[in-house]
Design a protein around this motif. Structure first.
Motif, PDB file in Angstrom:
ATOM      1  N   THR A 139       0.694  -0.852  -0.160  1.00  0.00           N
ATOM      2  CA  THR A 139       0.309  -0.068  -0.040  1.00  0.00           C
ATOM      3  C   THR A 139       0.931   1.349   0.019  1.00  0.00           C
ATOM      4  OG1 THR A 139       0.020   0.627   2.405  1.00  0.00           O
ATOM      5  CG2 THR A 139      -1.818  -0.769   2.008  1.00  0.00           C
ATOM      6  N   THR A 140       0.659   2.368  -0.133  1.00  0.00           N
ATOM      7  CA  THR A 140       1.192   3.814   0.128  1.00  0.00           C
ATOM      8  C   THR A 140       1.594   3.394   1.050  1.00  0.00           C
ATOM      9  OG1 THR A 140      -0.646   5.004   0.187  1.00  0.00           O
ATOM     10  CG2 THR A 140      -0.022   4.261  -2.298  1.00  0.00           C
ATOM     11  N   GLU A 141       0.968   3.085   2.546  1.00  0.00           N
ATOM     12  CA  GLU A 141       1.800   3.286   4.213  1.00  0.00           C
ATOM     13  C   GLU A 141       2.623   2.390   4.406  1.00  0.00           C
ATOM     14  OE1 GLU A 141      -1.917   3.584   2.958  1.00  0.00           O
ATOM     15  OE2 GLU A 141      -2.100   5.804   2.989  1.00  0.00           O
ATOM     16  N   THR A 142       2.695   1.630   3.854  1.00  0.00           N
ATOM     17  CA  THR A 142       3.170   0.206   4.516  1.00  0.00           C
ATOM     18  C   THR A 142       3.812  -0.637   2.930  1.00  0.00           C
ATOM     19  OG1 THR A 142       3.796  -1.194   5.475  1.00  0.00           O
ATOM     20  CG2 THR A 142       1.820  -1.180   4.719  1.00  0.00           C
ATOM     21  N   GLN A 143       4.713  -1.560   3.616  1.00  0.00           N
ATOM     22  CA  GLN A 143       5.141  -2.904   2.745  1.00  0.00           C
ATOM     23  C   GLN A 143       5.124  -4.118   3.380  1.00  0.00           C
ATOM     24  OE1 GLN A 143       9.320  -2.838   1.066  1.00  0.00           O
ATOM     25  NE2 GLN A 143       8.718  -0.831   0.333  1.00  0.00           N
ATOM     26  N   MET A 144       4.259  -3.899   4.502  1.00  0.00           N
ATOM     27  CA  MET A 144       3.626  -5.584   5.410  1.00  0.00           C
ATOM     28  C   MET A 144       3.410  -5.253   6.656  1.00  0.00           C
ATOM     29  SD  MET A 144       4.031  -8.579   5.518  1.00  0.00           S
ATOM     30  CE  MET A 144       5.144  -9.791   6.703  1.00  0.00           C
TER      31      MET A 144
END
Length: 187
Positions: A139-144
Motif C-alpha cells: 500500500t502507499t503506507e506500508t510494505q508489510m
C-alpha cells in the motif's frame, strides 16, 4: 484453535494446525491440503502452518458462499455446508482454544493489506518455497502488515474478530434475509 475438516491436505479425518495469534498461537484446521516442505511440521498427523484465508460472499437472494482453495468441498460451497463439514463445533474444544475469525470487508482488505513476503523466507534469506509470480502486495503506507490481519486482538488491524459461534450466527442466519450484499475475507 480452528479445526477444519474436509481439507485437501488432511490425512483422513486428522487435523491441520494453523499457527495464528491466539494463546499458544495455534489455530486448528482439520483436513487441509498442504505442500510437503520444511515449513510444514507434521506432529501426530497434524500439519502446522502460518494462517488460513477464505473468501466469504454474502448474497441477497442466496446462501452465503465460502471459497476455500484448500478445501475438498465444492468451490465455492455454502457456508452452511462448510460449517457442518469443515468447521464443525467448538463444544469438544477447551474454551481457552475456542476459535476466532477475523472478518475483513473486501474493500478494506484490498485497500489495506500488504505483504513483503518476509514470512516466506528462511533465516538465511532463502525462500521456504517459491514465491508467487506476481509482485508483493503493498500500500502507499506500508510494505508489510500481515500480522495485523492474522492477529485475533480486536484492537489491532481491520475488520471484526468474531468467535466461531458469532461468525456463524451473523453470516448463516442473515444470508437469505440480509438487506445488503457484501463480500469479506476471513483469516
Amino acid at each position: 484453535m480452528v479445526p477444519l475438516w474436509k481439507q485437501k491436505s488432511g490425512r483422513g479425518d486428522q487435523p491441520v494446525i494453523w499457527v495464528c495469534d491466539i494463546p499458544a498461537r495455534l489455530t486448528i484446521l482439520m483436513s487441509q491440503t498442504v505442500l510437503n516442505n520444511h515449513h510444514d511440521v507434521i506432529m501426530r498427523s497434524c500439519v502446522f502452518q502460518d494462517y488460513h484465508v477464505v473468501l466469504l460472499q454474502v448474497g441477497l437472494q442466496s446462501d452465503t458462499l465460502l471459497y476455500d482453495l484448500d478445501s475438498e468441498l465444492s468451490f465455492p460451497c455454502s457456508l452452511k455446508l462448510y460449517a457442518n463439514q469443515a468447521l464443525r463445533s467448538d463444544h469438544h474444544i477447551n474454551p481457552t482454544y475456542h476459535r476466532k475469525l477475523r472478518v475483513v470487508p473486501a474493500d478494506s482488505f484490498l485497500l489495506n493489506f500488504a505483504s513483503d513476503r518476509s514470512h516466506m523466507r528462511n533465516s538465511d534469506g532463502s525462500w521456504r518455497m517459491p514465491p508467487p509470480p506476481y509482485p508483493p502486495i503493498q500500500t502507499t503506507e506500508t510494505q508489510m502488515n500481515l500480522d495485523d490481519f492474522i492477529s485475533m486482538n480486536p484492537a489491532v488491524g481491520w475488520g471484526a474478530v468474531l468467535s466461531l459461534d458469532h461468525f456463524l450466527q451473523r453470516f448463516m442466519a442473515g444470508s437469505s434475509s440480509s438487506s445488503t450484499s457484501s463480500t469479506a475475507a476471513s483469516s
